[in-house]
Design a protein around this motif. Structure first.
Motif, PDB file in Angstrom:
ATOM      1  N   GLY A 196       0.790  -1.227   0.000  1.00 40.52           N
ATOM      2  CA  GLY A 196       0.000   0.000   0.000  1.00 40.52           C
ATOM      3  C   GLY A 196       0.823   1.277   0.000  1.00 40.52           C
ATOM      4  O   GLY A 196       0.282   2.365  -0.178  1.00 40.52           O
ATOM      5  N   LYS A 197       2.123   1.152   0.212  1.00 36.66           N
ATOM      6  CA  LYS A 197       2.952   2.359   0.281  1.00 36.66           C
ATOM      7  C   LYS A 197       3.413   2.769  -1.120  1.00 36.66           C
ATOM      8  O   LYS A 197       3.814   1.925  -1.921  1.00 36.66           O
ATOM      9  N   LYS A 198       3.347   4.064  -1.371  1.00 37.56           N
ATOM     10  CA  LYS A 198       3.854   4.603  -2.640  1.00 37.56           C
ATOM     11  C   LYS A 198       5.353   4.346  -2.743  1.00 37.56           C
ATOM     12  O   LYS A 198       6.093   4.529  -1.773  1.00 37.56           O
ATOM     13  N   ILE A 199       5.780   3.967  -3.950  1.00 38.57           N
ATOM     14  CA  ILE A 199       7.209   3.789  -4.197  1.00 38.57           C
ATOM     15  C   ILE A 199       7.593   4.674  -5.378  1.00 38.57           C
ATOM     16  O   ILE A 199       7.164   4.429  -6.511  1.00 38.57           O
ATOM     17  N   TYR A 200       8.364   5.697  -5.106  1.00 36.39           N
ATOM     18  CA  TYR A 200       8.747   6.626  -6.180  1.00 36.39           C
ATOM     19  C   TYR A 200       9.861   6.038  -7.045  1.00 36.39           C
ATOM     20  O   TYR A 200      10.918   5.650  -6.544  1.00 36.39           O
ATOM     21  N   VAL A 201       9.583   5.976  -8.343  1.00 40.10           N
ATOM     22  CA  VAL A 201      10.558   5.454  -9.314  1.00 40.10           C
ATOM     23  C   VAL A 201      10.485   6.359 -10.547  1.00 40.10           C
ATOM     24  O   VAL A 201       9.427   6.916 -10.847  1.00 40.10           O
ATOM     25  N   GLN A 202      11.578   6.477 -11.250  1.00 45.19           N
ATOM     26  CA  GLN A 202      11.555   7.240 -12.502  1.00 45.19           C
ATOM     27  C   GLN A 202      10.849   6.437 -13.593  1.00 45.19           C
ATOM     28  O   GLN A 202      11.049   5.222 -13.712  1.00 45.19           O
ATOM     29  N   LYS A 203      10.054   7.160 -14.393  1.00 47.41           N
ATOM     30  CA  LYS A 203       9.346   6.550 -15.512  1.00 47.41           C
ATOM     31  C   LYS A 203      10.322   5.822 -16.446  1.00 47.41           C
ATOM     32  O   LYS A 203      10.067   4.701 -16.877  1.00 47.41           O
ATOM     33  N   ARG A 204      11.443   6.474 -16.732  1.00 47.36           N
ATOM     34  CA  ARG A 204      12.449   5.873 -17.627  1.00 47.36           C
ATOM     35  C   ARG A 204      12.988   4.568 -17.072  1.00 47.36           C
ATOM     36  O   ARG A 204      13.363   3.664 -17.817  1.00 47.36           O
ATOM     37  N   GLU A 205      13.065   4.485 -15.725  1.00 48.18           N
ATOM     38  CA  GLU A 205      13.601   3.275 -15.113  1.00 48.18           C
ATOM     39  C   GLU A 205      12.634   2.114 -15.318  1.00 48.18           C
ATOM     40  O   GLU A 205      13.039   1.005 -15.655  1.00 48.18           O
ATOM     41  N   LEU A 206      11.348   2.398 -15.123  1.00 46.74           N
ATOM     42  CA  LEU A 206      10.353   1.344 -15.320  1.00 46.74           C
ATOM     43  C   LEU A 206      10.353   0.895 -16.775  1.00 46.74           C
ATOM     44  O   LEU A 206      10.331  -0.305 -17.073  1.00 46.74           O
ATOM     45  N   GLU A 207      10.389   1.858 -17.689  1.00 47.21           N
ATOM     46  CA  GLU A 207      10.381   1.514 -19.110  1.00 47.21           C
ATOM     47  C   GLU A 207      11.568   0.628 -19.460  1.00 47.21           C
ATOM     48  O   GLU A 207      11.439  -0.366 -20.169  1.00 47.21           O
ATOM     49  N   TYR A 208      12.728   0.983 -18.914  1.00 47.39           N
ATOM     50  CA  TYR A 208      13.916   0.187 -19.225  1.00 47.39           C
ATOM     51  C   TYR A 208      13.849  -1.192 -18.565  1.00 47.39           C
ATOM     52  O   TYR A 208      14.223  -2.199 -19.166  1.00 47.39           O
ATOM     53  N   ALA A 209      13.330  -1.222 -17.338  1.00 47.61           N
ATOM     54  CA  ALA A 209      13.283  -2.486 -16.593  1.00 47.61           C
ATOM     55  C   ALA A 209      12.388  -3.526 -17.273  1.00 47.61           C
ATOM     56  O   ALA A 209      12.578  -4.723 -17.110  1.00 47.61           O
ATOM     57  N   LEU A 210      11.412  -3.049 -18.024  1.00 46.09           N
ATOM     58  CA  LEU A 210      10.496  -3.982 -18.692  1.00 46.09           C
ATOM     59  C   LEU A 210      11.131  -4.621 -19.921  1.00 46.09           C
ATOM     60  O   LEU A 210      10.730  -5.697 -20.354  1.00 46.09           O
ATOM     61  N   ASP A 211      12.124  -3.953 -20.487  1.00 49.51           N
ATOM     62  CA  ASP A 211      12.770  -4.505 -21.679  1.00 49.51           C
ATOM     63  C   ASP A 211      14.229  -4.076 -21.734  1.00 49.51           C
ATOM     64  O   ASP A 211      14.643  -3.313 -22.590  1.00 49.51           O
TER      65      ASP A 211
END
Lengths: 258, 265
Positions: free
Chosen positions: B114-129
């Motif tokens: 339930g806690k917010k986890i701040y991550v950069q959008k670019r990091e998520l995009e890269y982590a997926l591929d």
């Protein structure tokens, strides 16, 4: 009309005697040392003598500016001596293709005055202003040196991407190791051969291992571009690849080999 | 000026006992082995805020199978430490910040439901591929496992670039080690501290050596971007006199908290 065919002679121009293998194969074999040659390739056919890369100048220059490299570059394997043994003088060379502008691939460009040197626009732009980490690798002005590729008398031909240089000789832009690295595809009687420069340092980079289908070089600028390059190379037709620093290239004096 | 000040508590979560030093310092000390401690940071604010930066590695069994052997001494579990040392339960935290989504920084994300986890959008995009060579590091879908950060994916709060997320807490994009790496600028009584994540693994990355002003990390995607990022940190040093806390330096653990109290003369 049939496309002309050529032969490829790898030229041994000295070697690094204790080269850190992980500089060739990124993240693999840290601490392992190996012999790694400096190579040029003499491409002959259709009445042409073409030189791919010109190799290091001499041991004194290496020791002075690249002291971390333990190298064995005796005078008798200087490019001009080696070509002399092939019965060739500098003026017999029709043109030069530089896979990239790291010092060990272009340090003798000035030995061929007036000859065209084909290189990529992206490589030239990077070579005049590389990041600090690559200043010495390019012998760039920022560290107080004058790179030989820019020496008076040399005649740069700046390419922008894939191009046919003459029938049967094509270059492909392959960024990764450097921003403007290029591979040279040579038409031979045995099909296409790809002179890979340091995009593929040793055969293992291309053959891959249990974890990866291809392994990037430890020296690189952008691994994302490098992977795009590998994908591009997967689609380029060639029969054999000739890496930039592998002793095994010298197992055959001439390609195609029977 | 931010009103709140924070104290920064590094939390040791075990280590990689045999880590090639050149993975910290690119092209420096290849073949030399060193230890790689995992460190989370708890930020306690004068305004009562409780913020956690990074959540550490997976357990040793998972690591042995998918990454490498770890040494995780007894008592190094993150929620247990928060409870025992700080009397903080997961629900007491205000939010989390993940510097990046490598497994050793994000495997505990799901322990804070339930806690917010701040991550950069670019990091998520890269982590997926990610690139093939980074698939294991991200435990990405292509790697054939379900990574821990994916278990907490609904909690991810994506930010796009430099963002002030709270009074005295700023996120700064620092690409290089990973594409969407972010540092955390924390306002303290002693000025701004930069939790640099793995952009700066060791103090040595920043202090450099005889030849290089700074030494970038050995794990990265874009070397040129990494150097740009170091120029950005140099500007922060110049303009804001920041102090840097690296992501994997054992020396970070020599102090219980930052700023380190001044020793009376």
């Amino acid at each position: 009309m049939a496309i002309p065919t050529y032969t490829i002679k790898p030229l041994y121009l000295g070697e690094m005697t204790k080269y850190e293998k992980s500089m060739h194969t990124f993240t693999f074999d840290y601490g392992v040392k190996m012999h790694s040659p400096y190579l040029s390739f003499l491409v002959q056919g259709n009445g042409l003598n073409i030189l791919v890369d010109t190799g290091p100048k001499n041991y004194e220059v290496i020791k002075k500016y690249h002291s971390h490299v333990e190298a064995d570059v005796p005078p008798e394997v200087h490019i001009l001596k080696v070509l002399e043994r092939e019965g060739l003088k500098p003026e017999d060379i029709d043109f030069i293709i530089c896979t990239h502008l790291h010092w060990d691939h272009c340090q003798n460009n000035d030995c061929f005055p007036g000859k065209k040197v084909y290189t990529q626009k992206r490589e030239v732009l990077y070579a005049i202003n590389p990041i600090e980490l690559h200043w010495y690798t390019y012998e760039s002005p920022q560290c107080g040196l004058s790179p030989v590729w820019a020496a008076a008398g040399t005649k740069l031909v700046v390419l922008d991407g894939d191009e046919e240089i003459v029938p049967g000789i094509e270059v492909f832009l392959t960024p990764g190791h450097t921003p403007g690295s290029q591979c040279v595809r040579v038409n031979t009687e045995d099909g296409y051969y790809l002179i890979a420069g340091d995009t593929v340092n040793i055969y293992e980079n291309w053959a891959g291992n249990a974890k990866y289908r291809h392994v990037p070089a430890g020296i690189h600028v952008n691994l994302i571009e490098y992977e795009e390059t590998f994908k591009k190379m997967d689609k380029i037709e060639f029969k054999e690849i000739l890496p930039g620093h592998d002793m095994k290239v010298l197992d055959y004096p001439l390609y195609p080999h029977k | 000026m931010p009103k709140a000040t924070y104290r920064i508590y590094p939390i040791y979560l075990g280590e990689i006992p045999e880590h090639d030093k050149s993975s910290f310092t690119y092209m420096v000390d290849m073949g030399k082995k060193t230890t790689c401690p995992f460190i989370s940071f708890l930020l306690l604010g004068s305004n009562g805020r409780k913020i956690l930066v990074d959540t550490g590695p997976c357990d040793a069994e998972w690591a042995a199978e998918y990454h490498m052997p770890l040494n995780i001494p007894a008592g190094c579990e993150l929620t247990a430490i928060l409870k025992e040392r700080f009397q903080i339960a997961p629900e007491d935290l205000d939010y989390l910040i993940c510097t990046h989504l490598h497994w050793d920084h994000s495997c505990g994300n799901h322990k804070f439901p339930g806690k917010k986890i701040y991550v950069q959008k670019r990091e998520l995009e890269y982590a997926l591929d990610p690139l093939p060579i980074h698939r294991g590091t991200y435990e990405s879908p292509q790697y054939g496992v379900v990574s821990s950060w994916v278990k907490a994916k609904d909690q991810l709060e994506l930010v796009d670039g430099d963002t002030e997320i709270d009074d005295g807490i700023r996120l700064v994009l620092l690409p290089g080690h990973s594409d969407g790496m972010q540092g955390v600028l924390v306002h303290t009584e002693d000025g701004e501290y930069l939790l640099a994540g793995d952009c700066i693994n060791l103090y040595e990355n920043w202090t450099g050596n005889a030849k290089l002003r700074h030494i970038i990390g050995g794990l990265h995607s874009d070397v040129k971007a990494y150097f740009k990022t170091y120029e950005k940190i140099e500007a922060l040093e110049r303009d804001e006199h920041i102090r840097i806390i690296p992501g994997h330096d054992p020396a970070v653990l020599e102090h219980e908290a930052y700023p380190v109290p001044h020793t009376p003369v």
